[in-house]
Design an enzyme around this catalytic site. Structure first.
Site, short mmCIF file in Angstrom:
data_model
loop_
_atom_site.label_atom_id
_atom_site.label_comp_id
_atom_site.label_asym_id
_atom_site.label_seq_id
_atom_site.Cartn_x
_atom_site.Cartn_y
_atom_site.Cartn_z
N ARG A 1 0.54 -0.90 -0.65
CA ARG A 1 -0.21 -0.30 -0.27
C ARG A 1 0.80 1.66 -0.07
O ARG A 1 1.95 1.11 0.36
CB ARG A 1 -0.70 0.09 1.24
CG ARG A 1 -1.58 -1.05 1.88
CD ARG A 1 -2.11 -1.19 2.38
NE ARG A 1 -3.02 -1.94 2.97
CZ ARG A 1 -4.33 -1.84 3.94
NH1 ARG A 1 -3.71 -1.67 5.68
NH2 ARG A 1 -4.31 -3.75 4.58
N ASP B 1 -0.29 5.62 0.97
CA ASP B 1 -0.90 6.14 1.34
C ASP B 1 -1.67 7.37 0.81
O ASP B 1 -0.97 8.24 -0.06
CB ASP B 1 -0.05 6.78 3.36
CG ASP B 1 -0.20 5.85 4.25
OD1 ASP B 1 -0.93 5.04 4.34
OD2 ASP B 1 1.16 6.24 4.99
N TYR C 1 12.51 2.66 -1.19
CA TYR C 1 11.47 4.70 -1.25
C TYR C 1 12.55 5.52 -1.25
O TYR C 1 13.71 5.50 -1.09
CB TYR C 1 10.64 4.54 0.12
CG TYR C 1 9.43 3.50 0.16
CD1 TYR C 1 8.19 4.58 -0.28
CD2 TYR C 1 9.23 2.76 0.48
CE1 TYR C 1 6.81 3.75 -0.40
CE2 TYR C 1 8.57 2.02 0.98
CZ TYR C 1 6.51 2.54 0.58
OH TYR C 1 5.58 2.22 0.76
N ARG D 1 8.03 8.40 6.54
CA ARG D 1 7.70 9.12 6.90
C ARG D 1 8.20 9.67 7.85
O ARG D 1 8.67 11.17 8.69
CB ARG D 1 6.29 10.01 6.47
CG ARG D 1 6.06 9.88 5.20
CD ARG D 1 4.76 9.68 4.60
NE ARG D 1 4.27 10.84 5.04
CZ ARG D 1 2.75 11.07 5.55
NH1 ARG D 1 1.94 10.32 4.95
NH2 ARG D 1 2.33 12.58 5.94
#
Length: 252
Positions: free
Chosen positions: A53, A55, A113, A198
């Protein structure tokens, strides 16, 4: 007798208009948009399973998903046709048949990422990077990032009340890079928790601005307390950048 074949899609998307990857009852998602386009083009109900997933507002320069196709094969014009149906924020780059047991999520061995930070206003990157008004100490942030490689439980960086069996992740690399006026954070792991990247970036930026000591990182991780970690940085700077699989998923 029906024949079902499984396919992997590689795609990218700009997450700005979507409420994340996963289908939700009252919000527009990447998965919903993709399933509707595939079902229309292939003329049968298509359900896709993503590698993971993302966000709300998070982008993907590389995402992978799989779907099953019954008694049909994609035409040679598949990429051109499906991309003409999809909105401009989503692009499919490749399709390949894989083993029937191949799974986009469970067979992914590494995920990467990238988080992008810019230091001056840029109208072309407004939705693709976090505009930071102060320049942190990159050397300190890289020293602090090394602590991530010494641990496996990252509950302190996870969103609370998340439905996961455990908070263990194997982080293979984590480092900052200065490139073309941007500051980029690269991280690769076997899995990630919700909000994890994050929160890590926010914590490391606090180290870089002197609000937190490099030496505090190990104790923070061992605390398993989200309240002690830094504030999550804006979603718009985060990109899912690479998914890696074992060769065993491919057809012989």
């Amino acid at each position: 007798m029906t024949e079902t074949k499984r396919y992997f899609l590689e795609l990218s998307y700009k997450g700005t208009p979507f409420h994340g990857w996963q289908i939700q009852g009252n919000a527009y998602s990447v998965q919903e948009c993709l399933e509707n386009a595939l079902s229309t083009y292939l003329r049968q109900k298509i359900n896709v399973v993503g590698s993971g997933r993302t966000d709300t507002g998070v982008h993907a320069s590389m995402q992978v998903c799989h779907f099953d196709l019954v008694d049909a094969v994609p035409s040679e014009n598949f990429l051109k046709g499906i991309n003409s149906i999809l909105p401009k924020e989503i692009a499919i780059h490749s399709i390949k048949e894989v083993k029937a047991t191949a799974h986009a999520r469970f067979h992914a061995v590494r995920r990467s990422y990238v988080y992008r930070i810019i230091f001056r206003k840029n109208p072309f990157l407004d939705q693709l990077a976090w505009h930071c008004f102060y320049k942190p100490d990159v050397e300190k942030m890289n020293l602090a990032a090394e602590a991530l490689l010494r641990h496996e439980d990252f509950e302190c960086f996870s969103k609370i009340h998340t439905d996961v069996p455990h908070f263990r992740c194997q982080i293979m690399s984590a480092y900052w890079e200065q490139k073309d006026g941007e500051l980029l954070f690269h991280i690769t792991a076997n899995r990630f928790l919700r909000g994890m990247v994050r929160a890590i970036v926010g914590t490391l930026v606090e180290v870089g601005t002197g609000l937190r000591a490099v030496e505090d990182m190990d104790n923070l991780i061992l605390s398993r307390n989200r309240a002690l970690a830094g504030k999550a940085v804006p979603a718009k700077g985060l990109f899912l950048s690479k998914i890696e699989y074992r060769k065993e998923i491919n057809l012989d």
